[in-house]
Design a protein around this motif. Structure first.
Motif, PDB file in Angstrom:
ATOM      1  N   LYS A  16     -33.950 -60.858  27.201  1.00 49.32           N
ATOM      2  CA  LYS A  16     -33.686 -62.401  27.794  1.00 49.32           C
ATOM      3  C   LYS A  16     -32.926 -62.129  28.379  1.00 49.32           C
ATOM      4  O   LYS A  16     -32.915 -62.779  29.996  1.00 49.32           O
ATOM      5  CB  LYS A  16     -34.175 -63.775  27.644  1.00 49.32           C
ATOM      6  CG  LYS A  16     -34.668 -64.627  28.182  1.00 49.32           C
ATOM      7  CD  LYS A  16     -35.298 -66.326  27.637  1.00 49.32           C
ATOM      8  CE  LYS A  16     -35.660 -66.941  28.948  1.00 49.32           C
ATOM      9  NZ  LYS A  16     -36.413 -67.762  27.820  1.00 49.32           N
ATOM     10  N   GLU A  17     -31.532 -62.415  27.903  1.00 49.64           N
ATOM     11  CA  GLU A  17     -29.988 -62.456  28.537  1.00 49.64           C
ATOM     12  C   GLU A  17     -29.620 -60.770  28.991  1.00 49.64           C
ATOM     13  O   GLU A  17     -28.761 -61.185  29.795  1.00 49.64           O
ATOM     14  CB  GLU A  17     -29.218 -62.929  27.886  1.00 49.64           C
ATOM     15  CG  GLU A  17     -29.855 -64.274  27.365  1.00 49.64           C
ATOM     16  CD  GLU A  17     -29.874 -65.329  28.817  1.00 49.64           C
ATOM     17  OE1 GLU A  17     -29.718 -65.279  29.608  1.00 49.64           O
ATOM     18  OE2 GLU A  17     -30.921 -66.102  28.571  1.00 49.64           O
ATOM     19  N   HIS A  37     -35.194 -61.670  34.256  1.00 48.57           N
ATOM     20  CA  HIS A  37     -35.145 -62.919  35.604  1.00 48.57           C
ATOM     21  C   HIS A  37     -35.794 -61.922  36.496  1.00 48.57           C
ATOM     22  O   HIS A  37     -36.958 -62.555  37.148  1.00 48.57           O
ATOM     23  CB  HIS A  37     -33.994 -63.009  36.267  1.00 48.57           C
ATOM     24  CG  HIS A  37     -33.569 -63.911  34.366  1.00 48.57           C
ATOM     25  ND1 HIS A  37     -33.855 -65.387  34.401  1.00 48.57           N
ATOM     26  CD2 HIS A  37     -32.280 -64.093  34.015  1.00 48.57           C
ATOM     27  CE1 HIS A  37     -33.111 -65.337  33.250  1.00 48.57           C
ATOM     28  NE2 HIS A  37     -32.152 -64.267  32.925  1.00 48.57           N
ATOM     29  N   THR A  38     -35.526 -60.679  37.160  1.00 52.17           N
ATOM     30  CA  THR A  38     -36.478 -60.336  38.676  1.00 52.17           C
ATOM     31  C   THR A  38     -37.779 -60.030  37.843  1.00 52.17           C
ATOM     32  O   THR A  38     -38.484 -59.703  38.632  1.00 52.17           O
ATOM     33  CB  THR A  38     -35.329 -58.768  38.843  1.00 52.17           C
ATOM     34  OG1 THR A  38     -35.365 -58.006  37.662  1.00 52.17           O
ATOM     35  CG2 THR A  38     -33.926 -59.441  39.100  1.00 52.17           C
ATOM     36  N   ARG A  39     -38.052 -59.568  36.460  1.00 55.65           N
ATOM     37  CA  ARG A  39     -39.203 -59.319  35.704  1.00 55.65           C
ATOM     38  C   ARG A  39     -40.227 -60.253  36.292  1.00 55.65           C
ATOM     39  O   ARG A  39     -41.842 -60.642  36.533  1.00 55.65           O
ATOM     40  CB  ARG A  39     -39.513 -58.342  34.798  1.00 55.65           C
ATOM     41  CG  ARG A  39     -40.748 -57.818  33.960  1.00 55.65           C
ATOM     42  CD  ARG A  39     -40.591 -56.923  32.992  1.00 55.65           C
ATOM     43  NE  ARG A  39     -41.793 -56.512  33.020  1.00 55.65           N
ATOM     44  CZ  ARG A  39     -42.051 -55.153  31.590  1.00 55.65           C
ATOM     45  NH1 ARG A  39     -40.813 -55.334  31.344  1.00 55.65           N
ATOM     46  NH2 ARG A  39     -43.176 -54.764  31.658  1.00 55.65           N
ATOM     47  N   PHE A  40     -39.840 -61.359  35.350  1.00 55.18           N
ATOM     48  CA  PHE A  40     -40.509 -62.793  35.043  1.00 55.18           C
ATOM     49  C   PHE A  40     -40.141 -64.509  36.022  1.00 55.18           C
ATOM     50  O   PHE A  40     -41.374 -64.764  35.956  1.00 55.18           O
ATOM     51  CB  PHE A  40     -40.480 -63.322  33.507  1.00 55.18           C
ATOM     52  CG  PHE A  40     -40.660 -62.567  32.960  1.00 55.18           C
ATOM     53  CD1 PHE A  40     -41.903 -61.266  32.423  1.00 55.18           C
ATOM     54  CD2 PHE A  40     -40.260 -61.339  31.951  1.00 55.18           C
ATOM     55  CE1 PHE A  40     -43.252 -61.225  31.876  1.00 55.18           C
ATOM     56  CE2 PHE A  40     -40.587 -59.881  31.581  1.00 55.18           C
ATOM     57  CZ  PHE A  40     -41.770 -59.897  31.170  1.00 55.18           C
ATOM     58  N   GLU A  41     -39.736 -63.879  36.677  1.00 52.81           N
ATOM     59  CA  GLU A  41     -39.233 -65.371  37.446  1.00 52.81           C
ATOM     60  C   GLU A  41     -39.216 -64.700  38.524  1.00 52.81           C
ATOM     61  O   GLU A  41     -38.886 -63.540  39.678  1.00 52.81           O
ATOM     62  CB  GLU A  41     -38.092 -66.147  37.447  1.00 52.81           C
ATOM     63  CG  GLU A  41     -37.555 -66.537  36.020  1.00 52.81           C
ATOM     64  CD  GLU A  41     -36.285 -66.536  35.462  1.00 52.81           C
ATOM     65  OE1 GLU A  41     -35.279 -66.597  36.490  1.00 52.81           O
ATOM     66  OE2 GLU A  41     -36.410 -67.470  34.394  1.00 52.81           O
ATOM     67  N   ASP A  42     -39.005 -64.994  40.409  1.00 53.60           N
ATOM     68  CA  ASP A  42     -39.368 -64.520  41.687  1.00 53.60           C
ATOM     69  C   ASP A  42     -38.158 -65.141  41.798  1.00 53.60           C
ATOM     70  O   ASP A  42     -37.335 -66.055  41.671  1.00 53.60           O
ATOM     71  CB  ASP A  42     -40.237 -65.908  42.682  1.00 53.60           C
ATOM     72  CG  ASP A  42     -42.225 -65.564  41.935  1.00 53.60           C
ATOM     73  OD1 ASP A  42     -42.016 -63.992  41.862  1.00 53.60           O
ATOM     74  OD2 ASP A  42     -42.630 -65.902  42.539  1.00 53.60           O
ATOM     75  N   GLY A  43     -37.309 -65.285  43.044  1.00 57.02           N
ATOM     76  CA  GLY A  43     -36.177 -65.268  43.855  1.00 57.02           C
ATOM     77  C   GLY A  43     -34.971 -64.095  43.865  1.00 57.02           C
ATOM     78  O   GLY A  43     -33.998 -64.700  43.419  1.00 57.02           O
ATOM     79  N   ASN A  44     -34.869 -64.081  42.839  1.00 56.74           N
ATOM     80  CA  ASN A  44     -33.624 -62.795  41.787  1.00 56.74           C
ATOM     81  C   ASN A  44     -33.335 -61.818  42.610  1.00 56.74           C
ATOM     82  O   ASN A  44     -34.682 -60.890  42.766  1.00 56.74           O
ATOM     83  CB  ASN A  44     -34.057 -62.878  40.123  1.00 56.74           C
ATOM     84  CG  ASN A  44     -33.910 -64.050  39.733  1.00 56.74           C
ATOM     85  OD1 ASN A  44     -32.537 -64.942  39.634  1.00 56.74           O
ATOM     86  ND2 ASN A  44     -35.437 -64.360  38.920  1.00 56.74           N
ATOM     87  N   ASN A  48     -38.461 -54.739  39.108  1.00 57.56           N
ATOM     88  CA  ASN A  48     -38.706 -54.592  37.988  1.00 57.56           C
ATOM     89  C   ASN A  48     -39.424 -53.762  37.700  1.00 57.56           C
ATOM     90  O   ASN A  48     -40.489 -52.975  38.782  1.00 57.56           O
ATOM     91  CB  ASN A  48     -39.846 -56.086  37.650  1.00 57.56           C
ATOM     92  CG  ASN A  48     -40.918 -56.567  38.964  1.00 57.56           C
ATOM     93  OD1 ASN A  48     -42.033 -55.942  38.284  1.00 57.56           O
ATOM     94  ND2 ASN A  48     -40.641 -57.139  39.545  1.00 57.56           N
TER      95      ASN A  48
END
Length: 141
Positions: A16-17, A37-44, A48
């Motif tokens: 995760k980190e 974060h680039t895989r599971f969240e938008d805007g980073n 992915n």
């Protein structure tokens, strides 16, 4: 014809980190960052695996379709393919290819037939086990 292509992933830290970097043999991607974060969240900033699979599939399909159109004496002005990869519960469950074509002299039925064949024989389609949907729009029909 036989050939190989190479890519490399380097991951550092926890799932995760942590953070990773992707490099392709062609260097089109060179130390391109990816992370949880680039895989599971938008805007980073970063890429992915699903985005890369989508790009590979769209590119492979468009090239395959171009070859099949040429076999029937058609040449596309443009084949515009958007790929949407759905990730759900730990698996890629669906890929939708949205195709818009500008192909002089072809009718919608023939274009549909050739596009469906391209979807079936595209090497990346063969590689994937996900359901693959194809949506087609022929500009000049």
């Amino acid at each position: 014809m036989k050939f190989t292509r190479k890519a490399k992933a380097v991951w550092k830290g926890s799932g995760k980190e942590g953070k990773g970097a992707l490099t392709t043999g062609s260097k089109v991607l060179e130390n391109t960052q990816y992370s949880f974060h680039t895989r599971f969240e938008d805007g980073n900033k970063g890429t992915n695996p699903e985005e890369l699979v989508g790009a590979a599939h769209a590119g492979c399909f468009a090239m395959q379709l171009s070859f099949l159109l040429n076999e029937d004496d058609f040449t596309a002005n443009t084949l515009d393919v958007d790929s949407t990869v759905t990730f759900e519960d730990g698996a890629v469950t669906n890929i939708t290819l949205n195709l818009e074509g500008d192909v002089p002299g072809i009718d919608a039925e023939k274009f549909q037939q050739i596009a469906q064949k391209a979807k079936e024989v595209c090497p990346i389609s063969k590689l994937l086990n996900a359901q693959i949907d194809l949506k087609i729009n022929l500009k000049n029909a």
